[in-house]
Design an enzyme around this catalytic site. Structure first.
Site, PDB file in Angstrom:
ATOM      1  N   HIS A 198       1.263  -1.146  -0.252  1.00 15.99           N
ATOM      2  CA  HIS A 198      -0.450  -0.107  -0.032  1.00 15.99           C
ATOM      3  C   HIS A 198       0.879   1.589   0.094  1.00 15.99           C
ATOM      4  O   HIS A 198       0.330   2.872   0.001  1.00 15.99           O
ATOM      5  CB  HIS A 198      -1.196   0.084   0.887  1.00 15.99           C
ATOM      6  N   GLU A 440     -11.241 -11.746  -3.972  1.00  9.92           N
ATOM      7  CA  GLU A 440      -9.588 -11.634  -4.216  1.00  9.92           C
ATOM      8  C   GLU A 440      -8.497 -12.800  -3.038  1.00  9.92           C
ATOM      9  O   GLU A 440      -7.542 -12.703  -2.578  1.00  9.92           O
ATOM     10  CB  GLU A 440      -9.077 -10.537  -3.441  1.00  9.92           C
ATOM     11  N   ASP A 464      -3.986  -8.977  -3.653  1.00  7.73           N
ATOM     12  CA  ASP A 464      -4.209  -9.957  -2.771  1.00  7.73           C
ATOM     13  C   ASP A 464      -4.300 -11.193  -3.757  1.00  7.73           C
ATOM     14  O   ASP A 464      -3.995 -12.463  -3.134  1.00  7.73           O
ATOM     15  CB  ASP A 464      -5.659  -9.465  -1.497  1.00  7.73           C
ATOM     16  N   CYS A 511      -9.872  -4.257  -9.980  1.00 10.18           N
ATOM     17  CA  CYS A 511      -9.217  -2.861  -9.321  1.00 10.18           C
ATOM     18  C   CYS A 511      -7.881  -2.955  -8.490  1.00 10.18           C
ATOM     19  O   CYS A 511      -7.690  -2.066  -8.039  1.00 10.18           O
ATOM     20  CB  CYS A 511     -10.520  -2.211  -8.016  1.00 10.18           C
TER      21      CYS A 511
HETATM   22  C1  PEP Z   1      -6.450  -5.461  -4.350  1.00  9.89           C
HETATM   23  O1  PEP Z   1      -6.554  -6.711  -2.980  1.00  9.89           O
HETATM   24  O2  PEP Z   1      -5.999  -5.620  -5.175  1.00  9.89           O
HETATM   25  C2  PEP Z   1      -7.118  -4.835  -3.848  1.00  9.89           C
HETATM   26  C3  PEP Z   1      -7.690  -3.172  -4.730  1.00  9.89           C
HETATM   27  O3  PEP Z   1      -7.155  -4.112  -2.183  1.00  9.89           O
HETATM   28  P1  PEP Z   1      -5.895  -3.189  -1.668  1.00  9.89           P
HETATM   29  O4  PEP Z   1      -4.845  -3.259  -2.561  1.00  9.89           O
HETATM   30  O5  PEP Z   1      -6.343  -2.730  -1.097  1.00  9.89           O
HETATM   31  O6  PEP Z   1      -5.914  -4.320  -0.835  1.00  9.89           O
HETATM   32 MG    MG Z   2      -7.296  -6.371  -0.328  1.00  7.85          MG
END
Ligand code: PEP
Ligand code: MG
Length: 590
Positions: A198, A440, A464, A511
């Site tokens: 992140h 995910e 994920d 996403c």
């Molecule tokens: C993902 O896991 O691809 C996602 C969009 O969620 P995050 O990156 O916030 O875990």
């Molecule tokens: Mg995620």
């Protein structure tokens, strides 16, 4: 200009594009070594009373955190802070610090750091789980005391920089990154991390050039050194030569030309050459990101990571506060959609003020929907806030980390309760709000048909999904080479999810970071994605690519990828296609 001669290059993983030049600031652990200085007899009482004040201040802070935890999570969780309070009252520790100041005449911060670190190290070395855990408590509390003694907090240091610099650190948390002042932080490089951490995602969102996985760089650089950071290719040049500066000057020019060229696409749709319209949205972390969504020509928001409303603060946001943030984004972008994801805390995103118990595997632990379904009050307030915001725009909602049907039905039941409450209170909301599930976790893919019957859409979180399917920690730079988005298993999991969605008459988006990689977009569309959501700054490139692509070509690529047994070959063919379609956006190498 560079102060010294002798260029050196450090290589890492590029995570946020752009080139920056400037002075280095080394941030974090290695700077935490506190310098020692002698104090006089007269200064002694004042020095000792500073410790007294720091202990009192720390006690207040811990009691406040404990109160918040008790309110939010109950007495059991709050009791972990009793151990922290005990450290503050430990007479042996305090006596030894004061003895050292008396006998050695050193400054109190230095004495405190020396003594407390010796204690913590002794506890950590004992082969006993309980005592080892006490050493963690000890380090937590003593870091807090030291910050109070020195009148600083680590994160505020980064948000209060006095001059522009390139920040180099062993690690940066997503919450520290979120607080970076864009005007002062020209770029950053860390030793640990990966493309889908992140911290990296936040860097892209803030448009700060960044590199992670720069092994052992901190010990080889000093604050004040001059460097050039290339976030496209993952190179950090210490004392860049005239030649390097010249080449990068040219690269920056070429990039500017490409970016200017893409601006004309801002109000154009993301439609393929053969007429398929793709919803191309943006991922946002904070309400202020709305400007970037418009600026880069995204079609609304495909992922609003609401966690950032909860971190970097001392209290939980109230329902009203959340409502204001959500409605602000919804109203600013209406009639375009805003897809709000419910709280996905845990993993690498933790509440600074509500430290949850340490876990062996935080990404497999108490996070996201698991946390929310237990912390019902926190969840309920967020659901009410989202529902209320739905009256003021085109709001959709989705749950993160769904691993089984129960979680989806429990969450939907809670939403139903919230709807009834709002109805009874006469508060407006959109009765037909679309509610979906993130896919995910591999188990969710396997039961996608069941989930699809209870959801209005799917959004695939590839970040994920890849880490859980391949058992590759998305944060670990040592195994980053194994984190392979085009692994045949991933291609098949994506296909299964998209087919299940369509079989059940719902739409499916992506996403995760795959949606922002130009090389991978044709594959995702060929497999059946109806929507893509990526960081706002990537939208122009992805839109440009979609407008040069035909669905026939994308489908042919996907069909071939489903038969291919090598992730490497799939990636190479994907990249070759993207390069052929949009050679200009690959203008990133110097
Ligand atoms: C993902 O896991 O691809 C996602 C969009 O969620 P995050 O990156 O916030 O875990
Ligand atoms: Mg995620």
């Amino acid at each position: 200009m560079p102060a010294k001669s002798g260029e050196r290059v450090f290589r890492g993983i590029p995570v946020s594009g752009g080139v920056s030049r400037g002075k280095i600031l080394i941030y974090g652990k290695s700077r935490d070594a506190i310098s020692v200085h002698t104090i006089t007899e007269e200064e002694l009482p004042a020095e000792l009373s500073r410790l007294e004040s720091a202990l009192i201040e720390t006690r207040h802070q811990i009691l406040e955190v404990q109160r918040q935890v008790r309110e939010a999570m109950g007495a059991d969780d709050a009791s972990i802070f009793d151990a922290h309070l005990l450290v503050l009252e430990d007479p042996t520790l305090i006596d030894e610090v004061s003895r050292m100041v008396h006998t050695e005449r050193v400054n109190i911060a230095y004495a405190f750091q020396q003594v407390s670190e010796r204690y913590a190290a002794t506890l950590a070395a004992i082969d006993d789980d309980y005592l080892r855990e006490r050493s963690t408590d000890m380090r937590d509390v003593t870091a807090r005391i030291l910050n109070n003694l020195l009148g600083r907090s680590n994160t505020s240091e980064l948000s209060n920089l006095k001059e522009p610099c390139i920040v180099i650190s062993e690690d940066l948390t997503p919450s520290a990154t979120a607080m970076l002042n864009k005007k002062m932080v020209l770029g950053f490089g860390t030793e640990s991390g990966s493309r889908t951490s992140h911290t990296a995602i936040m860097a892209r969102s803030l448009k700060i050039p960044a590199i992670v996985g720069l092994q052992e760089v901190v010990s080889q650089l000093s604050s004040g050194d001059y460097a050039l950071l290339d976030g496209f290719n993952g190179c950090l040049f210490l004392n860049p030569s005239e030649q390097t500066l010249f080449e990068y000057g040219e690269l920056i020019q070429r990039r500017l030309t490409v970016e200017q060229g893409l601006r004309v696409l801002r109000d154009e749709p993301a439609v393929t050459l053969d007429g398929t319209k793709i919803v191309l949205s943006a991922n946002v972390e904070q309400a202020q990101d709305t400007e970037a969504v418009k600026l880069f020509g995204a079609e609304g928001v495909g992922l609003f990571r609401t966690e950032y409303l909860f971190i970097n603060r001392q209290t939980l946001p109230t329902e009203e506060e959340q409502y204001q943030a959500y409605r602000q984004v919804a109203a600013a972008l209406a009639p375009q959609g805003v897809l709000i994801r419910t709280l996905d805390l845990g993993g690498d995103k933790c509440l600074s003020h509500l430290p949850t118990p340490q876990e062996m595997n935080p990404f497999l632990g108490w996070r996201a929907i698991r946390f929310c379904l237990e912390q019902r009050e926190i969840f309920r307030q967020q659901l009410r806030a989202i529902l209320r915001a739905s009256a003021e725009g085109n709001v959709k909602m989705m749950y993160p980390m769904i691993s089984g049907l129960d979680e989806l039905t429990q969450a939907n039941d809670l939403v139903e309760d919230c709807r009834k409450e709002l109805e009874a209170e006469g508060i407006p909301f959109d009765r037909s709000i679309e509610i979906g599930a993130m896919i995910e976790i591999p188990s969710a893919v396997m039961i996608a048909d069941s989930l699809a019957k209870r959801a209005k859409f799917f959004s695939i979180g590839t970040n994920d999904l890849i880490q859980y399917s391949l058992a590759v920690d998305r944060m670990n730079d040592r195994i980053a080479h194994l984190y392979q988005p085009t692994h045949p298993a991933i291609v098949h999991l994506l296909k299964m999810t998209m087919d299940a969605a369509h079989r059940n008459g719902i739409w499916v988006g992506v996403c995760g970071e795959m949606a922002g990689d130009p090389s991978l977009v044709p594959l995702l569309l060929g497999l059946g994605a109806d929507e893509l959501s990526t960081s706002p700054s990537m939208v122009p490139e992805i839109k440009h690519l979609i407008r040069k692509l035909s669905m026939a070509e994308a489908k042919a690529l996907a069909d071939w990828a489903l038969t291919c047994e090598s992730g490497q070959q799939i990636y190479e063919r994907c990249t070759a296609l993207a390069r052929r379609l949009v050679p200009d956006i690959f203008e990133k190498e110097k």
